[in-house]
Write an enzyme that holds these catalytic residues in place. Structure first.
Site, PDB file in Angstrom:
ATOM      1  CB  CYS A  48      -0.910  -0.022   1.218  1.00  0.00           C
ATOM      2  SG  CYS A  48      -1.893   1.476   1.429  1.00  0.00           S
ATOM      3  CB  CYS A  59       0.541   1.420   4.348  1.00  0.00           C
ATOM      4  SG  CYS A  59      -1.219   1.012   4.362  1.00  0.00           S
TER       5      CYS A  59
END
Length: 332
Positions: free
Chosen positions: A70, A73
């Site tokens: 991600c 993230c």
């Protein structure tokens, strides 16, 4: 001891390696000394798994759900690690969950976007929707901003029965994904072949579960027999009912026959009365005729003819006409 009385000198590289190992052991603390303890820490952030997630139900926590692939993230990783280093000052335990390794936990917390951050205080969960910078995360705890955030409903809480089931479903999906990877990667089965295997397995499991449910339903609610043997009492009651019905029909027939006879007698009496009236009328007409004959003999035929011209009954009028014709013939 070596030849010549010299002791072996330790190599500089080995000493440095030993010092590094000792420093790493002291830096990691008890978590490194006890590799089997739940919730090992990486820096100051505790890694949560399905085995130790219940620790979140006690005390104050900030937990982030992330995935290594991600991009968002990856951008917040540094701020989250710095936030974890300040966890002792904030009296808050900072944790993180890799959803690729723990699909059951992502289902339990119903994670649909990444990264997702939850605040937990003594088992009460709140979704953090603020900025992911270190200042905002620190202010969320110090200023107690979480108090104005609406808690997660009870039925949606990670400790609820419904979320237990959701965790099982997500865990099953992860298990199926691993099996698919094993089929396609290790065994070399084509992708469509793996899908076909899963489809057949799903149909077979559904058939077995359906049969089990049918058996359970039959045991709990057995069907009523469509045809059953009648007892002697029921047969006697049935015969009595049939006899009663036959007697009622016979009584109705007798009643109708009696009524018919009475009707016929009434009609007969009426007809006899009419015949008597007719006979009396004829007798009266005969007497009138005899009187008229005598009057005609005496020469008073013209007056009687005028009286006879106004009869009240049709039969009397016809008899008078007959007598008049006879008189006329006799006069001739």
């Amino acid at each position: 001891m070596a030849a010549g009385g010299r002791q072996p000198q330790p190599r500089p590289g080995a000493t440095v390696t030993a010092l590094r190992a000792a420093w790493l052991l002291l830096a990691l603390g008890p978590a490194a000394a006890e590799p089997g303890s739940p919730g090992p820490t990486r820096g100051r952030v505790r890694v949560l798994s399905a085995a130790n997630w219940s620790l979140v139900l006690q005390g104050q926590w900030m937990v982030q759900f992330y995935a290594p692939w991600c991009p968002a993230c990856q951008q917040t990783e540094a701020a989250w690690e710095s936030f974890g280093k300040e966890s002792e000052l904030l009296d808050t335990t900072v944790g993180k969950v890799d959803v690729t390794q723990e699909p059951g936990l992502s289902g339990r917390f119903f994670v649909t976007t990444l990264p997702t951050i939850y605040h937990a205080k003594d088992g009460v969960f709140r979704r953090y929707r603020g900025s992911r910078t270190l200042e905002d995360l620190r202010g969320y705890i110090l200023e107690r901003k979480w108090e104005v955030v609406e808690p997660v409903p009870g039925w949606k809480s990670p400790s609820s029965i419904m979320m237990h089931g959701m965790a099982g479903l997500f865990h099953l999906s992860g298990w199926i994904r691993h099996i698919h990877s094993y089929f396609t990667g290790t065994l070399g089965i084509p992708v469509w072949g793996s899908y076909a295997i899963f489809i057949l397995a799903t149909l077979l499991i559904g058939l077995i579960l359906g049969l089990i449910l049918v058996l359970i339903a039959d045991c709990l609610c057995p069907p009523k027999p469509r045809y059953r043997a009648e007892t002697s009492v029921e047969l006697i009651e049935k015969d009595n009912a049939e006899l009663t019905a036959v007697e009622e029909v016979e009584e109705a027939e007798e009643f109708s026959a009696n009524e018919l006879e009475e009707d016929l007698e009434e009609r007969k009496d009426v007809s006899d009365g009419e015949d008597g009236a007719k006979s009396s009328e004829e007798a009266n007409s005969n007497e009138d005729g005899s009187e008229e004959d005598s009057a005609l003999d005496e020469g008073s035929g013209t007056e009687e003819t005028e009286d006879i011209q106004h009869p009240t009954d049709l039969e009397t009028q016809s008899s008078v006409r007959q007598r008049k014709s006879q008189v006329a013939d006799n006069g001739l």
